[in-house]
Design a protein around this motif. Structure first.
Motif, PDB file in Angstrom:
ATOM      1  N   ASN A 143       0.815  -1.214   0.000  1.00 46.40           N
ATOM      2  CA  ASN A 143       0.000   0.000   0.000  1.00 46.40           C
ATOM      3  C   ASN A 143       0.851   1.268   0.000  1.00 46.40           C
ATOM      4  N   GLY A 144       1.911   1.225  -0.803  1.00 45.90           N
ATOM      5  CA  GLY A 144       2.815   2.365  -0.923  1.00 45.90           C
ATOM      6  C   GLY A 144       2.323   3.395  -1.922  1.00 45.90           C
ATOM      7  N   ALA A 145       3.289   4.036  -2.602  1.00 47.49           N
ATOM      8  CA  ALA A 145       2.975   5.200  -3.443  1.00 47.49           C
ATOM      9  C   ALA A 145       2.035   4.881  -4.608  1.00 47.49           C
ATOM     10  N   GLN A 146       1.977   3.640  -5.060  1.00 45.76           N
ATOM     11  CA  GLN A 146       1.161   3.308  -6.234  1.00 45.76           C
ATOM     12  C   GLN A 146      -0.271   2.899  -5.889  1.00 45.76           C
ATOM     13  N   ALA A 147      -0.529   2.571  -4.618  1.00 42.27           N
ATOM     14  CA  ALA A 147      -1.782   1.891  -4.250  1.00 42.27           C
ATOM     15  C   ALA A 147      -3.037   2.706  -4.578  1.00 42.27           C
ATOM     16  N   GLU A 148      -3.084   3.968  -4.172  1.00 45.62           N
ATOM     17  CA  GLU A 148      -4.297   4.764  -4.389  1.00 45.62           C
ATOM     18  C   GLU A 148      -4.551   5.000  -5.875  1.00 45.62           C
ATOM     19  N   PHE A 149      -3.476   5.169  -6.627  1.00 49.75           N
ATOM     20  CA  PHE A 149      -3.646   5.375  -8.070  1.00 49.75           C
ATOM     21  C   PHE A 149      -4.287   4.141  -8.710  1.00 49.75           C
ATOM     22  N   GLN A 150      -3.828   2.956  -8.272  1.00 44.06           N
ATOM     23  CA  GLN A 150      -4.423   1.713  -8.759  1.00 44.06           C
ATOM     24  C   GLN A 150      -5.901   1.670  -8.408  1.00 44.06           C
ATOM     25  N   ALA A 151      -6.200   1.985  -7.145  1.00 42.89           N
ATOM     26  CA  ALA A 151      -7.600   1.916  -6.690  1.00 42.89           C
ATOM     27  C   ALA A 151      -8.496   2.793  -7.553  1.00 42.89           C
ATOM     28  N   LEU A 152      -8.070   4.025  -7.785  1.00 38.10           N
ATOM     29  CA  LEU A 152      -8.919   4.950  -8.541  1.00 38.10           C
ATOM     30  C   LEU A 152      -9.024   4.576 -10.019  1.00 38.10           C
ATOM     31  N   ALA A 153      -7.940   4.067 -10.581  1.00 35.06           N
ATOM     32  CA  ALA A 153      -8.012   3.642 -11.988  1.00 35.06           C
ATOM     33  C   ALA A 153      -8.980   2.474 -12.138  1.00 35.06           C
ATOM     34  N   PHE A 154      -8.946   1.553 -11.186  1.00 41.02           N
ATOM     35  CA  PHE A 154      -9.848   0.392 -11.259  1.00 41.02           C
ATOM     36  C   PHE A 154     -11.288   0.787 -10.944  1.00 41.02           C
ATOM     37  N   LYS A 155     -11.454   1.835 -10.167  1.00 43.37           N
ATOM     38  CA  LYS A 155     -12.813   2.349  -9.947  1.00 43.37           C
ATOM     39  C   LYS A 155     -13.338   2.956 -11.246  1.00 43.37           C
ATOM     40  N   ALA A 156     -12.507   3.816 -11.849  1.00 45.04           N
ATOM     41  CA  ALA A 156     -12.964   4.559 -13.025  1.00 45.04           C
ATOM     42  C   ALA A 156     -13.149   3.665 -14.241  1.00 45.04           C
ATOM     43  N   LEU A 157     -12.300   2.658 -14.390  1.00 45.90           N
ATOM     44  CA  LEU A 157     -12.287   1.905 -15.647  1.00 45.90           C
ATOM     45  C   LEU A 157     -12.853   0.497 -15.542  1.00 45.90           C
ATOM     46  N   VAL A 158     -12.865  -0.085 -14.356  1.00 44.47           N
ATOM     47  CA  VAL A 158     -13.293  -1.480 -14.219  1.00 44.47           C
ATOM     48  C   VAL A 158     -14.548  -1.599 -13.355  1.00 44.47           C
ATOM     49  N   GLY A 159     -14.811  -0.604 -12.516  1.00 43.03           N
ATOM     50  CA  GLY A 159     -15.994  -0.667 -11.662  1.00 43.03           C
ATOM     51  C   GLY A 159     -15.744  -1.218 -10.267  1.00 43.03           C
ATOM     52  N   ILE A 160     -14.488  -1.224  -9.842  1.00 39.08           N
ATOM     53  CA  ILE A 160     -14.149  -1.681  -8.488  1.00 39.08           C
ATOM     54  C   ILE A 160     -14.680  -0.673  -7.456  1.00 39.08           C
ATOM     55  N   ASP A 161     -15.435  -1.174  -6.468  1.00 36.20           N
ATOM     56  CA  ASP A 161     -15.886  -0.265  -5.407  1.00 36.20           C
ATOM     57  C   ASP A 161     -15.586  -0.795  -4.009  1.00 36.20           C
ATOM     58  N   SER A 162     -14.925  -1.952  -3.953  1.00 39.30           N
ATOM     59  CA  SER A 162     -14.584  -2.532  -2.662  1.00 39.30           C
ATOM     60  C   SER A 162     -13.099  -2.903  -2.650  1.00 39.30           C
ATOM     61  N   LEU A 163     -12.373  -2.440  -1.602  1.00 41.25           N
ATOM     62  CA  LEU A 163     -10.923  -2.658  -1.536  1.00 41.25           C
ATOM     63  C   LEU A 163     -10.559  -3.436  -0.285  1.00 41.25           C
ATOM     64  N   ARG A 164      -9.637  -4.364  -0.431  1.00 38.57           N
ATOM     65  CA  ARG A 164      -9.086  -5.116   0.699  1.00 38.57           C
ATOM     66  C   ARG A 164      -7.586  -4.838   0.723  1.00 38.57           C
ATOM     67  N   LEU A 165      -7.139  -4.087   1.732  1.00 41.43           N
ATOM     68  CA  LEU A 165      -5.765  -3.577   1.757  1.00 41.43           C
ATOM     69  C   LEU A 165      -4.888  -4.353   2.726  1.00 41.43           C
ATOM     70  N   TYR A 166      -3.689  -4.677   2.266  1.00 40.40           N
ATOM     71  CA  TYR A 166      -2.713  -5.263   3.179  1.00 40.40           C
ATOM     72  C   TYR A 166      -1.303  -4.767   2.841  1.00 40.40           C
ATOM     73  N   ASP A 167      -0.573  -4.461   3.901  1.00 37.00           N
ATOM     74  CA  ASP A 167       0.842  -4.094   3.766  1.00 37.00           C
ATOM     75  C   ASP A 167       1.549  -4.598   5.020  1.00 37.00           C
ATOM     76  N   ILE A 168       2.810  -5.009   4.895  1.00 35.46           N
ATOM     77  CA  ILE A 168       3.523  -5.433   6.098  1.00 35.46           C
ATOM     78  C   ILE A 168       3.634  -4.281   7.090  1.00 35.46           C
ATOM     79  N   ASP A 169       3.560  -3.059   6.570  1.00 36.26           N
ATOM     80  CA  ASP A 169       3.549  -1.877   7.439  1.00 36.26           C
ATOM     81  C   ASP A 169       2.110  -1.368   7.520  1.00 36.26           C
TER      82      ASP A 169
END
Lengths: 346, 346
Positions: A143-169
């Protein structure tokens, strides 16, 4: 844009952020994705050179040039995993678009933010062709620098509205949830990779360590899912157990580069993969059925940066989101460079 | 220099001209030449990659990277012979110096003017080792954008005080004489190449057409002279008759590149040449005697640009000859690029 020959439009970090927000992050991602699809459909026109890498003990500096015969683009990008310890980005980038006809640069821009956006847009383009129909839940592991960008791209283009987040930190996941608060996702923080992938239609792996790690093991991957492997992107850095690769149908940007840099560096050099442009152009099949495991082994390719530069230039005209940079000497008489120098004196 | 991590010092064309004039053109050329000699003496430390060229019908765009293991540099440069017709430079360039340890750029600069200076400084460095002792007269055939830089570099570093100028376009020679008026040369405008070379100790050829032309024929070249061949610098573009090459001892920057781009593309691939760094480092002999014809087949090499960038950076600190460019995204938390983007909003 200016007609002064010495001037190159420059998009600073500050202007880039304001431009993206003015357009809207999701619209920017969608339009950028459309530009990437457009360029992938005309894949054969691009000059596909290998990137020019300068490796050192601490990292790599790369130049990634390409051209469609009319326009030339290149990106300068570094990769230095230890940079985070000194407050620097592990990856920072800038890029240039130029006119093939006269060789003059026509755009200089920061590309750290633009690369984050294009990487996410590219992932979402792949998922539109590969993810199971009706996918709404995505796990994001890393869930570093790329994570939110991925989330929003998948929302806008694929229809993702539910996220399950995991990071060792855990603080990275908390940061991610906080940043995404206003975008209407149902977000769950998970206790491990196994927890994160449970019920996910799409699994995005985007960890940052420059080493081979096994973020996902084979037992965690059920039938029908799409894996979007973003983090394994250089020699010696992978995220997935090879057994997962063997059960998946693998899609790549440009096979010669991905075999060196992607997850498939763990497989024999003749393991079958499909270049994504063929799916986008209708020459190959993406997802065939509901039980197939699809894998986008993303490493980032110069054509995507070209698309990003081209899209950026197309939205700049008439805006206030660039500065004029006095980058090119432009004497009144091209033979009189020295005279121009003398005349700059007091 | 700034300690803000997002900022890269930028030298615009205007700042470059003012910097060069503030230092003094001849001193700038001399110090740049000293930096080139320093780097040529440690030739083995440089990563000597071939330049990455993107060719088109109208010209070429090239990226020229190199590194000494601590610092990385690259130059973007085009070559478009028809540009002069549209008021553009045939060659325009910019460059970047970066820190190998963290991959961050530490200097961005115009390099059209800087390249003109480094090309002239390089020629003068070669002539210091190759030209006849006591040389005072130089012919310059081709009086375009490079001519005055050559004249001043040879004045500062070799002791040339008499110039014999010839160009197929007499107005170019007139421009050259006018620009050099204040520098104390004895200048003669000549009616042809034969007239120009008469009595010259050094002959510099610096014509610009992208085609093989015979600027100098064999009968014009007497014993003992040094030829500084600057203009023949890409495949298909040469200036000298091959018979001249066969009578000369030939010195080059980097043989693999010069065999493709220099005058010696007219000779068999195994024709003996000496790399100039060996002369500078004391490993090979430059001029042996007063009757020998020496030839510096100059094409320009990435190490020279590296030296130019390195010298520029060394003289910038504490001056007002650069701007701060907001080129690199620098979030407070390197993992929080997206948060930085959001916070740029109103």
């Amino acid at each position: 844009m200016s007609v002064q020959l010495n001037v190159v439009p420059f998009v600073s970090v500050d202007k880039m952020m304001k431009l993206v927000l003015a357009i809207g992050i999701e619209r920017f991602l969608s339009e950028l994705a459309a530009t990437i699809e457009e360029d992938f459909r005309r894949w054969h026109v691009f000059d596909k050179q290998p990137r020019v890498a300068s490796h050192s003990a601490d990292g790599v500096i790369e130049l990634m040039p390409t051209s469609d015969g009319t326009t030339y683009g290149f990106k300068y990008v570094n990769g230095h995993p230890k940079n985070a310890h000194s407050g620097r980005q592990t990856v920072a980038a800038f890029g240039v678009l130029a006119d093939v006809g006269n060789g003059y640069p026509m755009l200089l821009t920061e590309m750290t933010i633009l690369t984050a956006l294009r990487t996410a847009a590219m992932s979402a383009v792949a998922a539109r062709h590969l993810a199971p129909k009706g996918a709404r839940t995505m796990a994001i592991i890393g869930n570093g620098a790329q994570a939110e960008f991925q989330a929003l791209a998948f929302k806008a283009l694929v229809g993702i509205d539910s996220l399950r987040l995991y990071d060792i930190d855990a603080s990275a996941s908390a940061k991610c949830r906080r940043n995404l608060g206003r975008f209407g996702f149902d977000i769950r923080l998970c206790s491990g990779a196994a927890d994160a992938v449970e019920g996910a239609d799409i699994v995005t792996t985007a960890t940052a360590d420059k080493q081979s790690a096994t973020i996902l093991t084979d037992n965690l991957v059920g039938p029908g899912i799409h894996i979007n492997a973003v983090g394994g992107d250089c020699p010696g850095k992978t995220e997935l157990h090879p057994d997962i690769l063997r059960r998946s149908d693998i899609f790549v940007e440009y096979a010669p580069q991905t075999r060196l840099e992607g997850e498939i560096q763990q497989l024999p050099a003749d393991h079958p993969v499909t270049e994504l442009w063929r799916v986008i152009a209708g020459e190959a099949t993406g997802r065939r059925d509901g039980r197939q495991i699809t894998l986008f082994d993303s490493v980032g390719f110069a054509v995507e940066d070209f698309s990003a530069l081209r899209y950026l230039r197309s939205v700049l005209a008439g805006t206030r989101f660039f500065e004029d940079l006095d980058l090119l000497a432009d004497p009144d008489d091209p033979r009189d460079l020295f005279g121009m120098l003398l005349r700059a004196g007091p």
